[in-house]
Design an enzyme around this catalytic site. Structure first.
Site, mmCIF file in Angstrom:
data_model
loop_
_atom_site.group_PDB
_atom_site.id
_atom_site.type_symbol
_atom_site.label_atom_id
_atom_site.label_comp_id
_atom_site.label_asym_id
_atom_site.label_seq_id
_atom_site.Cartn_x
_atom_site.Cartn_y
_atom_site.Cartn_z
ATOM 1 N N ALA A 115 0.834 -1.215 0.000
ATOM 2 C CA ALA A 115 0.000 0.000 0.000
ATOM 3 C C ALA A 115 0.861 1.254 0.000
ATOM 4 C CB ALA A 115 -0.939 -0.009 1.204
ATOM 5 N N ARG A 138 6.440 11.257 -9.904
ATOM 6 C CA ARG A 138 5.805 12.400 -10.553
ATOM 7 C C ARG A 138 6.540 13.703 -10.239
ATOM 8 N NH1 ARG A 138 1.064 9.333 -9.313
ATOM 9 N NH2 ARG A 138 0.794 10.364 -7.286
ATOM 10 N N GLU A 188 10.239 -5.945 -2.203
ATOM 11 C CA GLU A 188 9.052 -6.611 -1.669
ATOM 12 C C GLU A 188 9.322 -8.114 -1.550
ATOM 13 O OE1 GLU A 188 5.784 -8.170 -0.311
ATOM 14 O OE2 GLU A 188 6.041 -5.987 -0.339
ATOM 15 N N SER A 223 1.125 -4.073 -4.686
ATOM 16 C CA SER A 223 0.084 -3.058 -4.870
ATOM 17 C C SER A 223 -1.318 -3.662 -4.987
ATOM 18 C CB SER A 223 0.398 -2.219 -6.120
ATOM 19 O OG SER A 223 -0.408 -1.063 -6.166
ATOM 20 N N CYS A 266 -8.154 -4.843 1.409
ATOM 21 C CA CYS A 266 -9.513 -4.628 1.943
ATOM 22 C C CYS A 266 -10.568 -5.328 1.093
ATOM 23 C CB CYS A 266 -9.806 -3.140 2.038
ATOM 24 S SG CYS A 266 -8.739 -2.266 3.208
ATOM 25 N N ASP A 321 1.171 0.614 8.135
ATOM 26 C CA ASP A 321 0.836 -0.247 9.268
ATOM 27 C C ASP A 321 2.000 -0.528 10.212
ATOM 28 O OD1 ASP A 321 -1.596 -0.287 8.065
ATOM 29 O OD2 ASP A 321 -1.615 -2.430 7.602
ATOM 30 N N ALA A 329 -5.737 1.070 5.689
ATOM 31 C CA ALA A 329 -5.251 1.268 4.319
ATOM 32 C C ALA A 329 -5.354 2.721 3.892
ATOM 33 C CB ALA A 329 -6.040 0.374 3.360
ATOM 34 N N ASN A 345 -2.128 4.992 2.532
ATOM 35 C CA ASN A 345 -2.047 5.646 1.225
ATOM 36 C C ASN A 345 -1.816 7.145 1.350
ATOM 37 O OD1 ASN A 345 -2.807 3.928 -1.404
ATOM 38 N ND2 ASN A 345 -3.745 2.981 0.386
ATOM 39 N N TYR A 356 -29.739 19.380 1.119
ATOM 40 C CA TYR A 356 -31.012 18.702 1.359
ATOM 41 C C TYR A 356 -31.809 18.546 0.070
ATOM 42 C CZ TYR A 356 -35.953 18.065 2.123
ATOM 43 O OH TYR A 356 -37.236 17.606 2.018
#
Length: 566
Positions: free
Chosen positions: A14, A25, A36, A42, A46, A294, A312, A316, A437
């Site tokens: 995550a 970016r 990993e 990725s 959940c 986590d 999660a 993120n 409303y």
């Protein structure tokens, strides 16, 4: 520093991919590597209960982008120019050399990788209870996609007696996913009520009613002692301190603990919660090592204390913050409220901030309100009910926490209260929010605003309420008081409250029949949702009845066993 910045990220589920994507970016020239130990990267953990329920057909859907592209190693390499080393174990961090010792689990080769900035996104691992038999075949967790695949395989092989150890979020979502014909599902929770770390008892009871209504057996206040198996080491029985249950599939849903071994071994500071300690920039005690997700502890936005709440959504958001900080933006992560939402059978459930129990334990002066109502106009065909419990500071009126439950759209209301708490709003400000409303979306006075108004009424002395738990305790006592049921005859017949102290007078007849009530006794008014019960209190107060309270949340908030036809 000359050359491209070398960023190494340990953990690719995550936080890690989010850090990498944000950093790329902002830094097109950076050298970004994610290490990993697993083969999948990725993925949306959940969604595992949805996979078990058949709502997600294949695990691969949990690793896909919204456009259907698989987020695998090739995807990150081609589209984002990020290098993933999967099936690779990070063995040790040499902080002096700014080097990570890695081990290729496929090739059985050890190597090293240099970094300028390091990110720990090592996540968490399931808590395995210290009892005999947890290594038996058929004893599984629900933490990784491989676990979900194994559970589904057990079901396809004919598993019918399923015992879930743990009545928290994962345990209840698993129960929801696994309910089916010929399956007997039992949830065992060692604490006194379900979701004990998230909800107060009266809200948890409503969740329990919903779970049991769908055929799941719930056993609370009961501790696991052992798991037993047959001659082939396959689980056959669950032993608790009270009973034994037949089982051919056991799911351990006892929570998770932060994976901090790598951080501890290299000398990083570990907080009192047992997770990695970080500052507001998500930096560890090493100025070149960040951590998030986590594996870290967070600052609670109400108490200011460190807490461990692995989610999660938090992982993120923190990943984005670290990605920005790697590029020099100095972005802060303020902390969390522990906002948690879930869908359990037909109910939406959520909490944020402090429960009443937590607030009192921490010494806050507490005022509270429990309100039941509708999520849209009663004449709209899609309307549904819900309950909100708001906990506030008795002196300042600031909201400390909230809980919601019901089949209606209560999560929208929770998110409004999350915003209010995070921005420091008080009850009066919430009551005056200019919320949207229209009949499909809300009532003219939104359910959340009704909760704020109820709390204002209580603090201003206009009415005194009694909660569902206190009401049940009074029902079980020999105390002489009057329960004034102001529902219509049809409502009272549909969900009767069987007690000799009940007097039924519909609200529309109360003014004419008020002489039937004794002024010398305590009177508890009730209706379906609580609104008419409050109206009855005001009528009685106007007629000089002094000891009058109303049942907050109405009959809707009571345990199902109390208001069902015999």
């Amino acid at each position: 520093m000359q050359g491209r910045k070398r960023i190494v990220i340990i953990g690719g589920v995550a936080t890690g991919p989010k850090v990498a994507a944000r950093a790329r970016r902002l830094m097109p020239e950076a050298d970004i590597t994610v290490v990993e130990r697993g083969r999948l990267i990725s993925y949306g953990a959940c969604g595992l209960p949805l996979f078990l329920a058949g709502m997600v057909g294949e695990v691969s859907e949990l690793t896909a982008t919204p456009s259907g592209i698989n987020r695998d190693v090739e995807y990150f390499a081609k589209e984002k120019n990020i290098k993933f080393l999967t099936r690779t174990l990070a063995k040790y961090i040499d902080r002096a050399k700014k080097e990570v010792i890695i081990y290729d689990l496929e090739r059985n080769e050890e190597n090293s990788i240099q970094y300028d900035e390091l990110v720990l996104a090592t996540g968490a691992e399931p808590v395995i209870p210290p009892v005999p038999g947890t290594n038996l075949e058929g004893v599984l967790t629900l933490h990784h996609p491989d676990d979900a695949v194994a559970i589904r395989a057990a079901l396809e092989a004919g598993a019918q007696n399923i015992v879930i150890i743990g009545g928290g979020l994962v345990g209840l979502e698993a129960a929801d996913a696994l309910v089916g014909p010929k399956r007997k599902i039992t949830v065992i929770e060692m604490k006194e009520h379900l979701l004990a770390g998230a909800l107060d008892p009266e809200i948890a009871q409503l969740v329990r009613d919903q779970v049991e209504m769908h055929g799941v057996s719930v056993r609370t206040g009961e501790r696991l002692v052992a798991l037993e198996g047959d001659d082939e080491s396959r689980v056959t029985k669950v032993i608790t301190e009270r009973t034994s249950l037949q089982a051919d599939l056991v799911i351990l849903a006892c929570g998770v603990k932060p994976n901090v071994e790598l951080a501890r071994e290299c000398g990083l500071a570990i907080g009192n919660t047992g997770a990695i300690s970080v500052n507001e920039f998500l930096l560890t005690s090493d100025p070149h090592i960040y951590a998030a997700g986590d594996c870290i502890e967070n600052r609670h936005l109400v108490t200011g204390e460190p807490v461990y709440v692995p989610l999660a959504s938090t992982a993120n958001k923190q990943g984005r913050v670290i990605g920005s900080n790697l590029a020099g933006y100095r972005e802060r992560y303020p902390g969390i409220l522990g906002t948690t939402v879930m869908q359990i059978f037909d109910y939406n459930v959520g909490r944020t901030g402090l429960t009443e129990t937590e607030a009192r334990e921490k010494g806050y002066p507490v005022t509270k309100a429990l309100v039941a109502g509708l999520d849209s106009a009663h004449y709209h065909p899609m309307h549904a009910g819900g309950i909100i419990k708001v906990v506030a500071h008795a002196e300042t009126g600031k909201v400390l926490g909230a809980q919601v439950v019901g089949p209606g759209e209560v999560i929208k209301r929770l998110d409004v209260l999350v915003t209010a708490i995070q921005l420091g709003a008080n009850i009066d400000q919430i009551a005056k929010l200019d919320l949207g409303y229209a009949p499909p979306f809300a009532t003219a006075i939104d359910l959340g605003i009704s909760a704020a108004n109820t709390l204002k009424n209580k603090t201003q002395g206009l009415a005194q309420g009694i909660g569902p738990i206190e009401f049940v305790e009074m029902l079980n006592s020999q105390e002489q008081f009057v329960i004034l049921d102001v529902r219509t005859p049809e409502e009272a017949d549909d969900r009767p409250l069987a007690d000799d102290r009940v007097v039924h007078i519909p609200l529309y007849e109360l003014r004419q029949r008020i002489g039937e009530l004794p002024k010398e006794r305590k009177i508890i008014t009730l209706c379906e949702l609580g609104v008419r019960a409050y109206e009855a209190v005001r009528i009685l107060k106007g007629e000089k009845f002094n000891d009058v309270v109303f049942l907050e949340g109405g009959v809707f908030a009571l345990p199902a066993s109390l208001v069902k036809k015999p």
